[in-house]
Write a protein that holds these residues in place. Structure first.
Motif, short mmCIF file in Angstrom:
data_model
loop_
_atom_site.label_atom_id
_atom_site.label_comp_id
_atom_site.label_asym_id
_atom_site.label_seq_id
_atom_site.Cartn_x
_atom_site.Cartn_y
_atom_site.Cartn_z
N PRO A 62 0.93 -1.14 0.10
CA PRO A 62 0.09 -0.08 -0.09
C PRO A 62 0.81 1.35 -0.03
O PRO A 62 0.31 2.33 -0.39
N GLU A 63 1.87 1.15 0.35
CA GLU A 63 2.86 2.22 0.88
C GLU A 63 3.35 2.93 -0.84
O GLU A 63 3.96 3.98 -0.93
N SER A 64 3.32 2.05 -1.77
CA SER A 64 3.68 2.37 -3.16
C SER A 64 2.51 3.25 -3.94
O SER A 64 2.92 4.10 -4.64
N GLY A 65 1.46 3.65 -3.49
CA GLY A 65 0.50 4.40 -4.02
C GLY A 65 -0.06 3.83 -5.22
O GLY A 65 -0.80 4.49 -6.10
N LYS A 66 0.14 2.51 -5.52
CA LYS A 66 -0.30 1.69 -6.65
C LYS A 66 -1.59 0.82 -6.31
O LYS A 66 -1.52 0.14 -5.56
N GLY A 67 -2.75 1.18 -6.89
CA GLY A 67 -3.86 0.36 -6.71
C GLY A 67 -4.93 1.54 -6.16
O GLY A 67 -4.69 2.50 -5.82
N TYR A 68 -6.31 0.79 -6.44
CA TYR A 68 -7.33 2.03 -6.29
C TYR A 68 -7.18 2.77 -4.93
O TYR A 68 -7.63 3.90 -4.58
N GLU A 69 -7.18 1.78 -4.10
CA GLU A 69 -7.52 2.23 -2.59
C GLU A 69 -6.11 2.91 -1.97
O GLU A 69 -6.23 3.84 -1.20
N SER A 70 -4.91 2.43 -2.56
CA SER A 70 -3.67 2.97 -2.04
C SER A 70 -3.73 4.50 -2.49
O SER A 70 -3.49 5.46 -1.99
N ALA A 71 -4.00 4.70 -3.83
CA ALA A 71 -3.91 5.57 -4.62
C ALA A 71 -4.80 6.90 -3.96
O ALA A 71 -4.59 8.15 -3.89
N LEU A 72 -5.98 6.42 -3.49
CA LEU A 72 -7.01 7.31 -3.02
C LEU A 72 -6.67 7.66 -1.63
O LEU A 72 -7.07 8.97 -1.44
N VAL A 73 -5.99 6.80 -0.74
CA VAL A 73 -5.58 7.33 0.36
C VAL A 73 -4.48 8.37 0.36
O VAL A 73 -4.60 9.28 1.04
N TYR A 74 -3.63 8.42 -0.62
CA TYR A 74 -2.66 9.40 -0.64
C TYR A 74 -3.26 10.76 -1.26
O TYR A 74 -2.84 11.76 -0.84
N ALA A 75 -4.30 10.51 -1.95
CA ALA A 75 -5.11 11.79 -2.52
C ALA A 75 -5.77 12.45 -1.53
O ALA A 75 -5.82 13.63 -1.05
N ILE A 76 -6.58 11.66 -0.56
CA ILE A 76 -7.14 12.24 0.69
C ILE A 76 -6.03 12.76 1.62
O ILE A 76 -6.20 13.99 2.38
N ALA A 77 -4.96 12.08 1.93
CA ALA A 77 -3.85 12.57 2.58
C ALA A 77 -3.43 13.83 2.34
O ALA A 77 -3.32 15.00 3.21
N GLY A 78 -3.35 14.25 0.90
CA GLY A 78 -2.61 15.34 0.42
C GLY A 78 -3.68 16.58 0.80
O GLY A 78 -3.54 17.63 1.34
N LYS A 79 -5.14 16.09 0.60
CA LYS A 79 -6.14 17.07 0.83
C LYS A 79 -6.17 17.56 2.54
O LYS A 79 -6.52 18.55 2.72
N LEU A 80 -5.83 16.62 3.28
CA LEU A 80 -5.65 16.76 4.60
C LEU A 80 -4.39 17.51 5.13
O LEU A 80 -4.35 17.85 6.44
#
Length: 278
Positions: A62-80
């Motif tokens: 998941p730390e790679s940012g690859k995959g739908y949920e992984s990529a989504l988490v990093y997008a949300i983290a950026g918003k936060l």
């Protein structure tokens, strides 16, 4: 009785110091409270399953940012306001994540369907995906040519315990439905001919059928009427101070097209050209 002027000046000075000290203490409390939004200060701790499956997480990383949920988490983290380096991943079971009680993570994402029952124990973000459910069989089984739900009458069907996959299997199929603790053992049971078919959300079903988890696997089709109306949501501890912020971030990602783009990038190959059973 009047007081000497020097006494009055001293008293005023002491009151001023006390007021300043009180203000400082309030500021400290506010700062402390802000840091309690997350379990670790300046860090967003995100949990997922072990293993984490494709296409939600690629390569169980998941730390790679690859995959739908992984990529989504990093997008949300950026918003936060969190950088990628401030996101820390950990693993939990599916059941433990939605059980009542304190948590040692801020967010948990592993295809949790939003239900009213689960909302009693945890918080949810808005939906980030509304999947359907599909049936996987072995390509050499008598069910490989199934075109309708009635073709599975009397079959032994597997589904993960506590999931909407299990609910739809019970509701829609006139079959013996067995439960499994996780998708890995579920896939192993199908591969070993211990069950005739399994039910999973469609992206996961396609991954199981096309990977080494089930040799010669085949997705025979989607279960009609199985689209998850409430959808999948990110789980947060009950009454988390982050729930409103995560919900706002996710809604912004929907509005600006990011969510649609991520779905196209990571899920399109797992959801197109899948027939719907009769």
């Amino acid at each position: 009785m009047s007081r000497p002027s020097h006494f009055i000046r001293l008293t005023a000075a002491l009151l001023t110091i006390a007021a300043m000290t009180g203000t400082s203490a309030c500021g400290s409390d506010s700062s402390s409270q802000a840091s309690q939004d997350t379990v670790t200060a300046n860090t967003l701790t995100v949990a997922t399953g072990e293993p984490a499956y494709e296409p939600w997480v690629i390569g169980n990383k998941p730390e790679s940012g690859k995959g739908y949920e992984s990529a989504l988490v990093y997008a949300i983290a950026g918003k936060l306001g969190y950088s990628k380096n401030q996101v820390v991943w950990k693993r939990t079971t599916f059941d433990a994540a939605i059980a009542p009680g304190t948590k040692d993570w801020d967010l948990n994402i592993q295809q949790f369907s939003i239900t009213d029952q689960r909302k009693k124990a945890v918080d949810f973000s808005p939906s980030y995906y509304n999947p359907t459910q599909s049936i996987v069989v072995r390509g050499d089984s008598k069910y490989a040519s199934a075109t309708s739900l009635s073709d599975f009458k009397g079959a032994t069907i597997g589904a993960m315990v506590g999931t909407t996959s299990y609910d739809y299997a019970k509701q829609k199929l006139n079959a013996n439905v067995q439960t499994f603790n996780d998708n890995t053992t579920l896939a192993q049971a199908l591969d070993a001919d211990q069950i005739d078919a399994l039910v999973m959300d469609t992206p996961a079903a396609v991954n199981v059928a096309t990977s080494s988890q089930v040799k010669n696997g085949k997705v025979v089709g989607q279960i009609p009427g199985s689209e998850d109306k409430q959808g999948m949501g990110i789980v947060l501890p009950k009454d988390s101070p982050l729930t409103t912020k995560v919900s706002k971030a996710l809604n912004e990602l929907k509005k600006d097209g990011t969510l649609k783009r991520l779905q196209s990038t990571w899920l399109k190959a797992y959801t197109t050209d899948i027939p719907t059973l009769k």
